[in-house]
Design a protein around this motif. Structure first.
Motif, PDB file in Angstrom:
ATOM      1  N   ASP A  75       0.823  -1.214   0.000  1.00 27.17           N
ATOM      2  CA  ASP A  75       0.000   0.000   0.000  1.00 27.17           C
ATOM      3  C   ASP A  75       0.858   1.265   0.000  1.00 27.17           C
ATOM      4  O   ASP A  75       0.457   2.288  -0.551  1.00 27.17           O
ATOM      5  CB  ASP A  75      -0.931   0.029   1.211  1.00 27.17           C
ATOM      6  N   GLN A  76       2.026   1.207   0.632  1.00 26.02           N
ATOM      7  CA  GLN A  76       2.909   2.378   0.682  1.00 26.02           C
ATOM      8  C   GLN A  76       3.332   2.804  -0.721  1.00 26.02           C
ATOM      9  O   GLN A  76       3.460   3.994  -1.010  1.00 26.02           O
ATOM     10  CB  GLN A  76       4.148   2.068   1.535  1.00 26.02           C
ATOM     11  N   PHE A  77       3.524   1.838  -1.633  1.00 24.03           N
ATOM     12  CA  PHE A  77       3.881   2.175  -3.012  1.00 24.03           C
ATOM     13  C   PHE A  77       2.775   2.998  -3.663  1.00 24.03           C
ATOM     14  O   PHE A  77       3.047   3.991  -4.332  1.00 24.03           O
ATOM     15  CB  PHE A  77       4.157   0.921  -3.853  1.00 24.03           C
ATOM     16  N   TYR A  78       1.529   2.580  -3.471  1.00 28.18           N
ATOM     17  CA  TYR A  78       0.408   3.317  -4.067  1.00 28.18           C
ATOM     18  C   TYR A  78       0.333   4.740  -3.503  1.00 28.18           C
ATOM     19  O   TYR A  78       0.060   5.681  -4.239  1.00 28.18           O
ATOM     20  CB  TYR A  78      -0.912   2.571  -3.841  1.00 28.18           C
ATOM     21  N   ASP A  79       0.584   4.887  -2.200  1.00 32.69           N
ATOM     22  CA  ASP A  79       0.582   6.221  -1.603  1.00 32.69           C
ATOM     23  C   ASP A  79       1.705   7.079  -2.181  1.00 32.69           C
ATOM     24  O   ASP A  79       1.518   8.264  -2.472  1.00 32.69           O
ATOM     25  CB  ASP A  79       0.715   6.133  -0.081  1.00 32.69           C
ATOM     26  N   ASP A  80       2.888   6.472  -2.355  1.00 27.14           N
ATOM     27  CA  ASP A  80       4.017   7.189  -2.963  1.00 27.14           C
ATOM     28  C   ASP A  80       3.694   7.571  -4.411  1.00 27.14           C
ATOM     29  O   ASP A  80       4.048   8.660  -4.862  1.00 27.14           O
ATOM     30  CB  ASP A  80       5.287   6.333  -2.927  1.00 27.14           C
ATOM     31  N   LEU A  81       3.026   6.685  -5.124  1.00 27.87           N
ATOM     32  CA  LEU A  81       2.651   6.949  -6.513  1.00 27.87           C
ATOM     33  C   LEU A  81       1.683   8.123  -6.593  1.00 27.87           C
ATOM     34  O   LEU A  81       1.851   9.011  -7.432  1.00 27.87           O
ATOM     35  CB  LEU A  81       2.028   5.702  -7.146  1.00 27.87           C
TER      36      LEU A  81
END
Length: 97
Positions: A75-81
């Motif tokens: 989920d952290q990747f999606y937030d960073d994206l």
């Protein structure tokens, strides 16, 4: 003078074709690490997403990159994206092309 051909890529969320410069490349490398590729030249399997926060939020909701890369993406990747796309969209509005 001859006009240059504009490279087109498909946004994996909306399935629409856009010029490559209007998209962000996300890449999965051999170690199954998923990352944003601002240069568009990193080694690995790539997928493109439009420079729109709503598209990035839809990608998080549908878990689009989980399906595209056939792995579980954090989920952290999606937030960073979403943050990256928001930043790039703001830059585009401020500075133009």
């Amino acid at each position: 003078m001859k006009t240059r051909k504009i490279p087109m890529r498909k946004d994996i969320v909306t399935n629409q074709m856009f010029p490559k410069k209007e998209l962000v490349r996300v890449v999965k490398n051999k170690e199954n690490e998923v990352a944003i590729d601002p240069t568009g030249k990193a080694a690995g399997r790539g997928a493109y997403i439009g420079l729109d926060v709503e598209i990035a939020k839809k990608a998080k909701k549908k878990r689009t990159f989980d399906q595209a890369f056939k792995i579980k993406v954090d989920d952290q990747f999606y937030d960073d994206l979403i943050a990256y796309v928001d930043h790039q969209q703001a830059r585009k509005e401020l500075f133009g092309k």
